[in-house]
Design an enzyme around this catalytic site. Structure first.
Site, short mmCIF file in Angstrom:
data_model
loop_
_atom_site.label_atom_id
_atom_site.label_comp_id
_atom_site.label_asym_id
_atom_site.label_seq_id
_atom_site.Cartn_x
_atom_site.Cartn_y
_atom_site.Cartn_z
N GLU A 90 39.60 23.54 35.79
CA GLU A 90 40.80 22.75 35.62
C GLU A 90 41.36 22.31 36.98
OE1 GLU A 90 42.16 25.09 31.61
OE2 GLU A 90 43.15 25.65 33.46
N CYS A 103 45.80 19.83 42.73
CA CYS A 103 45.52 21.26 42.86
C CYS A 103 44.12 21.50 42.31
CB CYS A 103 46.57 22.04 42.07
SG CYS A 103 46.29 23.81 42.06
N CYS A 110 37.89 34.34 38.38
CA CYS A 110 38.29 34.91 39.66
C CYS A 110 38.01 36.41 39.60
CB CYS A 110 39.78 34.66 39.88
SG CYS A 110 40.39 35.24 41.48
N CYS A 114 44.72 39.69 39.80
CA CYS A 114 46.15 39.91 40.05
C CYS A 114 46.83 40.06 38.68
CB CYS A 114 46.75 38.73 40.82
SG CYS A 114 46.02 38.50 42.45
N GLY A 157 40.48 30.57 40.96
CA GLY A 157 39.56 31.16 41.93
C GLY A 157 40.21 31.52 43.26
N GLU A 158 39.43 32.23 44.06
CA GLU A 158 39.88 32.63 45.39
C GLU A 158 39.06 31.82 46.41
OE1 GLU A 158 42.16 34.28 47.17
OE2 GLU A 158 40.94 33.81 48.93
N SER A 189 45.02 28.40 49.85
CA SER A 189 45.84 29.58 49.52
C SER A 189 44.91 30.76 49.28
CB SER A 189 46.66 29.29 48.27
OG SER A 189 47.43 30.41 47.92
N SER A 212 49.19 34.52 49.69
CA SER A 212 49.87 35.00 48.49
C SER A 212 50.31 36.43 48.74
CB SER A 212 48.91 34.95 47.29
OG SER A 212 48.71 33.61 46.91
N LEU A 213 51.59 36.62 49.00
CA LEU A 213 52.08 37.95 49.37
C LEU A 213 52.58 38.70 48.13
CD1 LEU A 213 52.18 39.26 52.18
CD2 LEU A 213 54.65 38.88 52.14
N CYS A 331 51.37 27.23 38.16
CA CYS A 331 50.74 28.24 39.00
C CYS A 331 50.40 29.46 38.18
CB CYS A 331 51.70 28.70 40.09
SG CYS A 331 52.18 27.43 41.23
#
Ligand code: SAH
Length: 337
Positions: A90, A103, A110, A114, A157-158, A189, A212-213, A331
């Site tokens: 996507e 985006c 992933c 998280c 994904g990362e 990111s 991403s904290l 997001c």
């Protein structure tokens, strides 16, 4: 068959020379692919019949097949693509006036799981190829009227887990022979993959980096982001400092604000200290609901209060009211299923 869209301009030029063609052909062919949107060699009229056929025997120009488009009330659009193996990815188009940000996804699924994100819930399927990453941007460029001004690698994904393909995609998007999108208009990111930050730093690209904290202590961060056990906060912050010291552009810290999880006064105070230490901007993102997750969206008043607390600590804050919630395009809502 090799997909030309997996190659950077330099790689393609070397490849052509290797098969006995003059180097100037590389620019002509990239022009057809990236400026004129051609996907068939027979349409590349200045190549000559022989070369068209020769290329057709060994190469292809990949393109994405659209599976569907969802349009949100707030004008965000989710484009779902079906890949050759049946996987779906996507991309989200986020318009702002007569400009738009895209985006893009970098993986199917992933690995990082998280707790608040839909992408990790389905697990990891595979990396996207450079062609599939760039293809998302190209498809949108060719099918909408709005100018694409910014690219954010914040879809499924990362990005740093698919480092080489990510970088190749960035080079193609950035190259004047490719899409010619300025590096400063792109943002990667990461969930905080330290080796990725180090490799990225060495490349010296002008691409922006967001971290991403989402929590300001190890206990809380490990609870939300299992990756924190491997790359804990102090090490992550040290890697960020190192990145800045060696010429990296200003960092942004993303912070998903989740009701009663990380939205307290103590969270704000700790987060402000971290941001001050890194001279970073904070991008505050109110949690987007994910089907099957019990986390809650904080009330607007609470979000504004959290922002005020950060600003009182002297930290620049932007509030991202993520678009496309009604179509599962905000997001953290991209699952590709
Ligand atoms: N894996 C990368 C790229 C994803 S970017 C990363 O972690 O940075 C997508 C951003 O949306 C990340 O900051 C992610 O943490 C955030 N996000 C994930 N789930 C969310 C949710 N439910 N609501 C709001 N933001 C979310």
């Amino acid at each position: 068959m090799k997909d030309i869209r997996d190659l950077s301009f330099d790689e393609w030029r070397d490849e052509l020379v290797r098969i006995g063609e003059p180097a100037f052909r590389a620019g002509q062919i990239f022009d057809w692919i990236y400026k004129k949107g051609a996907t068939r060699f027979e349409d590349m009229t200045n190549l000559g019949r022989d070369l068209q056929e020769k290329l057709g025997r060994a190469y292809l120009v990949g393109r994405l097949e659209l599976f569907g488009v969802l349009r949100s009330k707030d004008r965000a659009e989710k484009y779902v693509f079906r890949l050759h193996d049946g996987s779906r990815i996507e991309s989200v188009l986020i318009p702002a006036g007569n400009r738009a940000t895209v985006c893009v996804s970098t993986q199917v699924g992933c690995k990082y799981a998280c707790a608040f994100c839909a992408s990790g819930r389905r697990g990891f399927v595979r990396h996207l190829t450079p062609s599939e990453i760039v293809g998302q941007v190209l498809f949108l460029r060719d099918h909408i009227d709005t100018a694409l001004t910014n690219i954010v690698f914040m879809g499924m994904g990362e990005p740093f887990d698919n480092f080489e393909n990510l970088i190749k995609a960035i080079l193609i998007l950035n190259s004047p022979h490719g899409l010619g999108i300025a590096a400063r208009r792109m943002t990667v990111s990461t969930a905080g993959i330290i080796p990725g930050i180090e490799r990225f730093k060495k490349l010296g690209l002008q691409v922006n980096l967001s971290i991403s904290l989402h929590a300001a202590t190890d206990a809380k961060r490990s609870g939300l982001m299992p990756v924190n056990r491997k790359y804990p906060l102090e090490k992550l912050l040290a890697a960020c400092e190192d990145y800045l010291r060696e010429g990296g552009r200003k960092l942004t810290l993303e912070y998903v604000l989740i009701k009663k999880v990380n939205d307290g006064a103590e969270d704000a105070a700790r987060l402000a200290r971290i941001a001050a230490r890194l001279k970073a901007k904070i991008n505050l993102i109110p949690f987007s609901p994910v089907i099957g997750l019990a986390f809650e969206v904080p009330e607007e008043g609470r979000v504004l209060d959290f922002r005020r607390k950060l600003e009182a600590g002297g930290v620049p804050v932007t509030l991202r009211h993520s678009k496309g919630r009604d179509i599962q395009a905000a997001c953290g809502q991209l699952a590709g299923i």
